[in-house]
Design an enzyme around this catalytic site. Structure first.
Site, PDB file in Angstrom:
ATOM      1  N   CYS A   1      25.244  44.707  46.740  1.00 17.39           N
ATOM      2  CA  CYS A   1      24.744  44.466  45.396  1.00 17.39           C
ATOM      3  C   CYS A   1      25.363  43.252  44.740  1.00 17.39           C
ATOM      4  O   CYS A   1      25.151  43.021  43.577  1.00 17.39           O
ATOM      5  CB  CYS A   1      24.916  45.696  44.530  1.00 17.39           C
ATOM      6  SG  CYS A   1      26.591  46.140  44.270  1.00 17.39           S
TER       7      CYS A   1
ATOM      8  N   CYS B   1      20.016  52.769  43.033  1.00 14.81           N
ATOM      9  CA  CYS B   1      18.972  52.848  42.019  1.00 14.81           C
ATOM     10  C   CYS B   1      17.664  53.331  42.657  1.00 14.81           C
ATOM     11  O   CYS B   1      17.353  52.984  43.804  1.00 14.81           O
ATOM     12  CB  CYS B   1      18.749  51.467  41.405  1.00 14.81           C
ATOM     13  SG  CYS B   1      20.148  50.895  40.423  1.00 14.81           S
TER      14      CYS B   1
ATOM     15  N   CYS C   1      19.543  41.117  38.913  1.00 17.71           N
ATOM     16  CA  CYS C   1      19.423  42.465  38.347  1.00 17.71           C
ATOM     17  C   CYS C   1      20.701  43.253  38.614  1.00 17.71           C
ATOM     18  O   CYS C   1      21.246  43.908  37.716  1.00 17.71           O
ATOM     19  CB  CYS C   1      18.206  43.183  38.948  1.00 17.71           C
ATOM     20  SG  CYS C   1      17.915  44.815  38.235  1.00 17.71           S
ATOM     21  N   CYS C   2      21.211  43.185  39.866  1.00 19.24           N
ATOM     22  CA  CYS C   2      22.458  43.893  40.193  1.00 19.24           C
ATOM     23  C   CYS C   2      23.619  43.363  39.353  1.00 19.24           C
ATOM     24  O   CYS C   2      24.506  44.123  38.976  1.00 19.24           O
ATOM     25  CB  CYS C   2      22.788  43.753  41.680  1.00 19.24           C
ATOM     26  SG  CYS C   2      21.802  44.782  42.783  1.00 19.24           S
TER      27      CYS C   2
HETATM   28  S1  SF4 Z   1      19.903  48.276  42.909  1.00 18.39           S
HETATM   29 FE1  SF4 Z   1      19.675  48.662  40.685  1.00 18.39          FE
HETATM   30  S2  SF4 Z   1      20.703  46.958  39.775  1.00 18.39           S
HETATM   31 FE2  SF4 Z   1      20.290  46.329  41.879  1.00 18.39          FE
HETATM   32  S3  SF4 Z   1      18.254  45.327  41.886  1.00 18.39           S
HETATM   33 FE3  SF4 Z   1      17.866  47.498  42.225  1.00 18.39          FE
HETATM   34  S4  SF4 Z   1      17.470  48.331  40.158  1.00 18.39           S
HETATM   35 FE4  SF4 Z   1      18.528  46.374  39.897  1.00 18.39          FE
END
Ligand code: SF4
Length: 243
Positions: A223, A195, A112-113
């Site tokens: 991240c 986030c 996701c990151c």
């Molecule tokens: S920090 Fe943002 S980009 Fe990373 S896993 Fe969480 S929601 Fe996804």
């Protein structure tokens, strides 16, 4: 050796930013719109330094964080450039893992990151010679070896962390002295803001980054922008994140 005073740190940081503008252009500052980033935003815009400011608009930020873009515009007349993830990649992730699949495993979280931060970061950095972050050494174990100037071989750039030596108190004293706007979440127990679903408020005495990806081991809490060959790296010659 005694700690440098705030005026010394400011002078040193301004000199670093001026050096970046003069000798490492084109240069960009990756702002996460948090307190440290507002110190650098103020120094860059107050002194009209030719360093572009962008933010990774992941699509999962708190409204208070997003509102900082408008507050910077209102205070300095400057438009921070938002970089967003590729919609197709987000759709594919949600289809495979679910909207909040990042809670299920470190791998799913890093994926996701990658989609929401790393790929947009790579786009934001493309064509520049150097980049700047608001990271500080004292923020976490993964940042303990941070230098003011590092090589970033992953992006083939020079990376600057002008606040590496600053303490949290230095940051807040600067913001107060210069009446710099800051994210109101900092007053609600969020020293580190990312986030929304991956950031929680912390209790007094907890590590400042304890609220980031709090369900994971502290040693894996970055991240992925620091990850080279699948390993978390925090040494002089490696890349780092903008979070
Ligand atoms: S920090 Fe943002 S980009 Fe990373 S896993 Fe969480 S929601 Fe996804």
């Amino acid at each position: 050796m005694s700690e440098p005073s705030l005026p010394e740190l400011i002078a040193r940081t301004r000199a670093t930013l001026e050096k970046i503008a003069a000798a490492y252009s084109p240069a960009v500052f990756a702002s996460s719109l948090a307190a440290e980033d507002m110190v650098l935003t103020d120094l860059i815009l107050r002194h009209q330094l030719p360093i572009g400011i962008f933010t990774l608009e992941t699509g999962r930020l708190h409204p208070e964080t997003l509102a900082m873009i408008d507050r910077i515009k209102a205070t300095y007349g400057y438009d921070v450039t938002p970089y967003q993830p590729q919609p197709e990649a987000v759709s594919q992730y949600v289809k495979s893992h679910g909207l909040n699949g990042f809670y299920d495993s470190v791998e799913a979280r890093k994926e996701c990151c990658h989609i929401r931060k790393i790929e947009p970061l790579n786009r934001a950095l493309a064509g520049n010679r150097s980049w700047v972050t608001g990271q500080r050494r004292a923020q976490s174990v993964t940042r303990a070896a941070l230098d003011v100037q590092e090589n970033d071989p992953a992006h083939n750039m020079v990376k600057f962390n002008p606040l590496a030596d600053w303490s949290e108190e230095n940051v807040w004293q600067y913001l107060r002295d210069h009446e710099v706007p800051y994210n109101p979440l900092h007053d609600q127990g969020y020293p580190s803001i990312g986030c929304a679903p991956c950031t929680r408020a912390i209790e007094p005495g907890e590590d400042v980054r304890a609220g980031r990806w709090w369900w994971e081991n502290p040693d894996s809490k970055e991240c992925g922008l620091h990850v080279v060959d699948g390993k978390l790296i925090r040494i002089k010659s490696q890349s780092a994140d903008a979070s």
